[in-house]
Design a protein around this motif. Structure first.
Motif, short mmCIF file in Angstrom:
data_model
loop_
_atom_site.label_atom_id
_atom_site.label_comp_id
_atom_site.label_asym_id
_atom_site.label_seq_id
_atom_site.Cartn_x
_atom_site.Cartn_y
_atom_site.Cartn_z
N ASN A 23 0.86 -1.12 0.01
CA ASN A 23 -0.05 0.17 0.09
C ASN A 23 0.97 1.08 0.03
OD1 ASN A 23 0.65 0.69 2.71
ND2 ASN A 23 -0.86 -0.58 3.56
N VAL A 24 0.23 2.50 -0.03
CA VAL A 24 1.16 3.59 -0.31
C VAL A 24 1.96 3.82 1.07
CG1 VAL A 24 0.69 6.36 -0.12
CG2 VAL A 24 -0.83 4.56 -1.55
N ALA A 25 1.52 3.61 2.32
CA ALA A 25 2.38 3.97 3.32
C ALA A 25 3.91 2.70 3.37
CB ALA A 25 1.38 3.65 4.48
N GLN A 26 3.34 1.58 3.12
CA GLN A 26 4.35 0.68 2.93
C GLN A 26 5.41 1.01 1.79
OE1 GLN A 26 2.04 -2.75 2.39
NE2 GLN A 26 2.51 -3.54 4.30
N LYS A 27 4.98 1.58 0.63
CA LYS A 27 5.81 1.78 -0.47
C LYS A 27 6.82 3.10 -0.07
CE LYS A 27 3.04 0.56 -4.17
NZ LYS A 27 2.41 0.85 -5.33
#
Length: 79
Positions: A23-27
């Protein structure tokens, strides 16, 4: 009837395969760790959980679904 089991560890996955599962936070967090020499190793997902695991030599780091980084995760890797 014979059940066939698939060993996914034998499959070669490229970075895009795992990157697309973040997801965006992980990226964002994975990108930060890559600046310090970590490489995305794999992503584990379930309906309620997602964790990215990165390696740098013998060191491991984990990024949870909220993007929180753990540079000393309690992870046992299979060989």
């Amino acid at each position: 009837m014979v059940a066939v089991t698939e060993d996914r560890r034998a499959e070669e996955k490229n970075l895009d395969y795992f990157w697309d599962r973040l997801n965006v936070a992980q990226k964002f967090s994975v990108s930060e760790l890559q600046r310090f020499g970590y490489e995305l190793a794999f992503v584990r997902r379930s309906p309620s959980f997602s964790m990215a695991v990165l390696k740098s030599g013998e060191r491991l780091a984990a990024v949870d679904q909220d993007g929180q980084i753990d540079t000393a995760p309690s992870i046992a890797l299979r060989n």
